[in-house]
Design a protein around this motif. Structure first.
Motif, short mmCIF file in Angstrom:
data_model
loop_
_atom_site.label_atom_id
_atom_site.label_comp_id
_atom_site.label_asym_id
_atom_site.label_seq_id
_atom_site.Cartn_x
_atom_site.Cartn_y
_atom_site.Cartn_z
N ALA A 84 -16.44 4.53 -16.99
CA ALA A 84 -17.39 3.62 -17.61
C ALA A 84 -18.45 4.45 -18.29
O ALA A 84 -19.50 4.72 -17.72
N VAL B 36 -13.68 2.32 -20.47
CA VAL B 36 -13.42 0.88 -20.45
C VAL B 36 -14.30 0.12 -21.45
O VAL B 36 -13.93 -0.95 -21.93
N ALA C 2 -17.70 -1.68 -13.48
CA ALA C 2 -17.84 -1.52 -14.92
C ALA C 2 -16.61 -2.01 -15.66
O ALA C 2 -16.70 -2.56 -16.76
N THR D 291 -14.40 0.97 -11.81
CA THR D 291 -14.40 2.34 -12.35
C THR D 291 -15.13 3.24 -11.38
O THR D 291 -16.07 2.80 -10.72
N ASP E 124 -17.81 1.35 -9.18
CA ASP E 124 -18.58 0.20 -9.68
C ASP E 124 -17.64 -0.76 -10.40
O ASP E 124 -16.47 -0.48 -10.59
N SER F 114 -21.54 6.82 -16.90
CA SER F 114 -22.12 6.37 -15.63
C SER F 114 -21.94 7.45 -14.57
O SER F 114 -20.96 8.21 -14.62
N ALA G 135 -16.77 -4.68 -18.49
CA ALA G 135 -16.32 -4.32 -19.84
C ALA G 135 -15.34 -5.35 -20.37
O ALA G 135 -15.41 -5.78 -21.52
#
Lengths: 576, 102
Positions: B21, B53, A110, B68, A108, B24, A114
């Motif tokens: 992350a 992160v 992320a 990620t 993903d 997740s 972030a």
């Protein structure tokens, strides 16, 4: 201010902001769809660069297509403040996966989220551009993964309340995006299409706003070019009406100034009154409004940084009473705070006020205050649009601008106006002999023969007046010096006049005396001549009788006649 | 499991950084898959640092980690990186195998 449904963030691209009625919806995402070379990336970058340079909003560019280095090279050569903002107010993130990335299962975005989230929270990023999100589909073999991640990114943009431009490649042969990205067109708040096609050997570029949730826009295709400064749109907000400049004159409210301008400001023109603080710029504006309202024309007075109430009160102290016109509904007024919003937002507010009141006369005092919020470039753009706005509506407009004492030091924010305004009047202070006097000069007046002379501006309880100034030894005389000079000249004149009168009277008197004398002499002469005749007559008679007697005596005595007496008996000095 | 001589082990220590992350699903799966693979290869031969992160966005920015989970090999150094939940075991085992810098 009435709350607007959607706040907008100007792109700083003049024509585009006019098309978008101010800019992109703040805190929302707008999708830019276009084929290769349509200008998507330039548009996105321009939005960020202008945001950083003109509006002080930090921006992040996430590039899914080009490397950061390629972007630096491509955009560093354009004529915009790219280099100035890069690294401080503009960050470029390479959104591509490093070349040696091996996909080992589902993943993903992320990490990207972030990073962006941290930038928004810690560095106050306001604008984000995602360039080429379609490339995310090259990340993964799994379309569902890509779709989910694009959706995640769009959701994040909304949650983060950043104003975003997201560019997507158009599907070949059609205007929209690839079918697998259609959801993005639905998810985004706004969608714009960029088209480029060859037409008659010319590359025609056009922008089309497809939707803009909660905000209005000008529909249709708007042509643009990609120039050294980025995208340039031909669109200006002038469609509503042609220019309304007529030959009719509107009084400036100051008689002498009207005379200098051959009757006043031409109707539908824009006049700039510049000058340092305290040079009666507002009073000149007040006189103009007062004269217009007295003629029954509606007026709008927009004051910046000083409540209009206070302005009106101050004007009353110099004999300009505007309250009665406001009470009569002829004069509308608004006080705005220059620092409270950007120049563009102020422009929109002014546009709304103009729409609402439909004035024939408009005063913005001082306009230099509000256009300077955002730097020179935006000042120029907003100034031009403001001039376009009032000209399109035929509103006779007066802007005041704060300037330093000399013409050359006109605040940069108003310099553009001085160029595009029809009339430019400058008021300055002249310090002479311990006085500061106001001096007015008409720098330019389009389509009008105007006086090039400087005038002294006199402010009194009765209002404004202009006085001639004197040149003496190469210096302009003002204030006391002028009054002294005036008095001296008046005295001199009086003196000369009385001297002349006296001299003339003396000569006249002399003439009269001589004439009278002449008359008397003639009379005398006539008398003398008369006398002579009488004497001569008597003498001849005496002689005759004497002669006759003497002749008789002589004849009787035989003697000579007397030698002292002529034969006819007249005196010797009167020749016969 | 084949035990290698002590000195070889010292020489071939593998240092890994896994960017995740938070909790997740992909990250949790990746961590589990990696731990399992490290056990298979001999846990003592690996040093693993897990970086979230969301907590260390600076590290993510620095290492340019935008997706990620991302697995990076610091020692022996490798410019390759694995992304995903590491369910592709062939790719993972190849990545963990100590060898000359790829």
């Amino acid at each position: 201010m009435t709350p607007q449904a959607v706040q907008v963030s100007p792109t700083g691209i003049a024509g585009l902001d006019a098309i978008l009625r101010g800019g992109l919806p703040t805190g929302r995402s707008t999708l830019v769809v276009g084929g290769p070379g349509a200008g998507k990336t330039v548009l996105a970058m321009q939005f960020l660069v202008n945001g950083a340079a003109c509006y002080g909003e930090m921006g992040v560019m996430v590039s899914f297509e080009e490397s950061e280095r390629a972007m630096r090279t491509n955009f560093g050569t354009l004529d915009w403040p790219f280099a100035e903002v890069l690294g401080t107010k503009l960050l470029i993130l390479d959104g591509r996966l490093p070349p040696d990335t091996v996909e080992a299962g589902t993943f993903d975005l992320a990490g990207l989220i972030a990073v962006l989230d941290a930038l928004v929270k810690t560095r106050g990023v306001k604008r984000v551009a995602l360039d080429g999100i379609d490339m995310l589909f090259d990340y993964s073999r799994h379309e569902t993964v890509s779709r989910r991640e694009v959706r995640r990114l769009l959701n994040w943009l909304t949650d983060a309340n950043v104003t975003a431009l997201v560019t997507v490649k158009a599907a070949e042969g059609r205007l929209g995006v690839q079918s697998y990205l259609e959801f993005a067109e639905f998810a985004a708040d706004g969608v714009m299409h960029l088209a480029n096609r060859l037409s008659d050997q010319f590359l025609i570029r056009g922008l089309h706003v497809v939707k803009m949730r909660g905000a209005s826009f000008v529909s249709g295709e708007h042509p643009f070019v990609i120039a050294e400064t980025g995208l340039e749109f031909a669109y200006t907000d002038q469609t509503k009406a042609a220019m309304h400049v007529t030959s009719e004159r509107l009084s400036s409210g100051v008689e002498r100034l009207d005379r200098m301008l051959h009757g006043g400001y031409r109707e539908g023109t824009v006049t700039l009154i510049s000058g340092p603080p305290g040079t009666s710029k507002t009073t000149l504006a007040g006189c103009f409004v007062s004269a217009g309202c007295a003629r029954g024309l509606s007026a709008l007075f927009i004051g910046f940084d000083e409540p209009v109430e206070q302005v009106f009160l101050d004007l009353r102290s110099v004999g300009v009473q505007l309250e009665r016109y406001r009470d009569a509904g002829l004069l509308a007024s608004a006080s705005l705070n220059a620092g409270a919003a950007g120049a563009d937002e102020h422009y929109l507010t002014i546009e709304r006020l103009v729409e609402l009141h439909q004035p024939r006369l408009l005063v913005i005092d001082p306009m230099s205050a509000f256009v300077k919020a955002g730097g020179r470039r935006i000042a120029d753009i907003v100034s031009e649009r403001l001039v376009n706005l009032v000209k399109a509506r035929g509103i006779t407009t007066l802007f005041t601008a704060v300037a330093d004492s000399d013409l050359g030091e006109l605040e940069s924010s108003a310099s553009r106006v001085s160029t595009i305004a029809d009339n430019w009047i400058h008021v300055s202070f002249a310090a002479r002999r311990g006085e500061r006097n106001r001096m007015l000069t008409v720098v330019k007046a389009r389509g009008t023969g105007h006086s090039n002379q400087m005038r002294e501006l006199i402010l009194s309880d009765d209002g404004l007046d202009l006085k001639d100034v004197y040149y003496a030894l190469g210096e302009v005389l003002l204030g006391t010096a002028r009054v002294e000079k005036e008095q001296q000249e008046a005295n001199d004149a009086r003196l000369r006049e009385s001297q002349n009168k006296r001299a003339l009277a003396e000569v006249d008197e002399h003439c009269r005396a001589l004439e009278a004398q002449l008359e008397r002499t003639r009379f005398e002469l006539a008398g003398v001549i008369d006398e002579r005749r009488r004497i001569a007559l008597q003498a001849s008679e005496v002689e005759r009788s004497l002669g006759a007697d003497q002749a008789a005596i002589l004849a009787s005595r035989g003697e000579d006649p007397d030698p002292g007496v002529t034969a006819n008996g007249a005196p010797s000095r009167f020749p016969a | 499991m084949i035990r290698r001589p002590e000195r070889d082990r010292e020489a071939t220590i593998v240092k890994l950084v896994l960017f995740v992350a938070g909790e997740s699903p992909n990250s949790v799966t990746a961590l589990a898959n990696l731990r399992h693979a490290m056990e298979l290869g001999g846990s003592e031969r690996f040093e693993l640092e897990v970086v979230d992160v969301f907590e260390r966005s600076d590290r993510a920015l620095e290492e340019h980690v935008l997706v990620t989970p991302t697995l990076m090999r610091v020692e022996p150094p490798s410019i390759r990186r694995l992304v995903g939940d590491l369910s592709a075991t062939i790719e993972l085992y190849a990545f963990l195998r100590p060898g000359p810098p790829a």
